[in-house]
Write an enzyme that holds these catalytic residues in place. Sequence first.
Site, short mmCIF file in Angstrom:
data_model
loop_
_atom_site.label_atom_id
_atom_site.label_comp_id
_atom_site.label_asym_id
_atom_site.label_seq_id
_atom_site.Cartn_x
_atom_site.Cartn_y
_atom_site.Cartn_z
N ASN A 2 1.49 -2.45 5.52
CA ASN A 2 0.75 -1.19 5.66
C ASN A 2 -0.62 -1.22 5.00
OD1 ASN A 2 0.42 1.93 5.79
ND2 ASN A 2 0.37 1.47 3.61
N GLY A 22 0.82 -1.21 0.00
CA GLY A 22 0.00 0.00 0.00
C GLY A 22 0.85 1.25 0.00
N LYS A 56 -7.57 -5.71 12.90
CA LYS A 56 -6.30 -5.11 13.35
C LYS A 56 -5.90 -5.63 14.73
CE LYS A 56 -5.25 -2.41 9.87
NZ LYS A 56 -4.00 -2.57 9.11
N ALA A 108 -11.44 -5.43 14.71
CA ALA A 108 -11.14 -6.82 15.05
C ALA A 108 -10.02 -7.37 14.17
CB ALA A 108 -12.40 -7.67 14.89
N TYR A 147 -13.27 -3.94 11.12
CA TYR A 147 -11.98 -3.27 10.91
C TYR A 147 -11.12 -3.38 12.17
CZ TYR A 147 -8.68 0.63 10.51
OH TYR A 147 -7.55 1.39 10.50
#
Length: 246
Positions: free
Chosen positions: A87, A14, A156, A154, A152
């Site tokens: 990333n 990314g 991470k 969870a 999102y």
Amino acid sequence: MTNTLEGSTALVTGATAGIGRAIALQLAARGADVVVHGRSIERGAEVVQEIADTGGRARFISADLGAADDVRRLAAQAGAVDILINNAGVYKFATTADSDDAFFDEHINLNLRAPYILMQQLAPGMAERGRGAVVNLSTIAAGTPARGAGIYGASKAGLELLTRVWADEFGRDGVRVNAVQAGPTETPGTAATPGLTDALGELATLGRAAAADEIANAVTFLASPAASYINGAIVQVTGGQAAIAP
């Protein structure tokens, strides 16, 4: 302790915009050969050219991190990597009731499965060479509930746990694995929701959102020899947590 990265190859996922782009530029400025990953060939070429214009070395590989086989292809084409920056990710908002299978799968596949596969493919080579650094990009939402961002956060949170697992699994072979838990940051992606980043930034003790370079500074430090005794850490780069008013 020096923070030069001469002689190292870094893969940044990314890396064509936002925090990833800032990380790629910083790693190249410190001497690393940078593999710039992204989906847009045009934007990838721009980052590679920007690095070349400042005397750095970079190449671009396009890959869809939502497809497991394409992640493996990315790892194969990147070759022997000394620094891996996980990333790339996705963050979308929906309540549990409004989340469908595609929404769930997109977050898990990009935010959790892709870093897992890249570690599978690249970390053993680092271990064989006796050195390596991995930095995973996490979020304040991994530890603090955020409305509409359950999957999102969870995904991470899972990445943070894997960070500690991998630090143990590969640490004895000289591979350090850490994570940066980023707070609200001004990027092209967050600009798609006007006002959100500024509002979240007001909740930090510094009273503002971060610039992409400020998050990249922490990532670059963790990837460098200057952080040689930091392993398994989840570094908060969030601007500080405000106290609860009485």
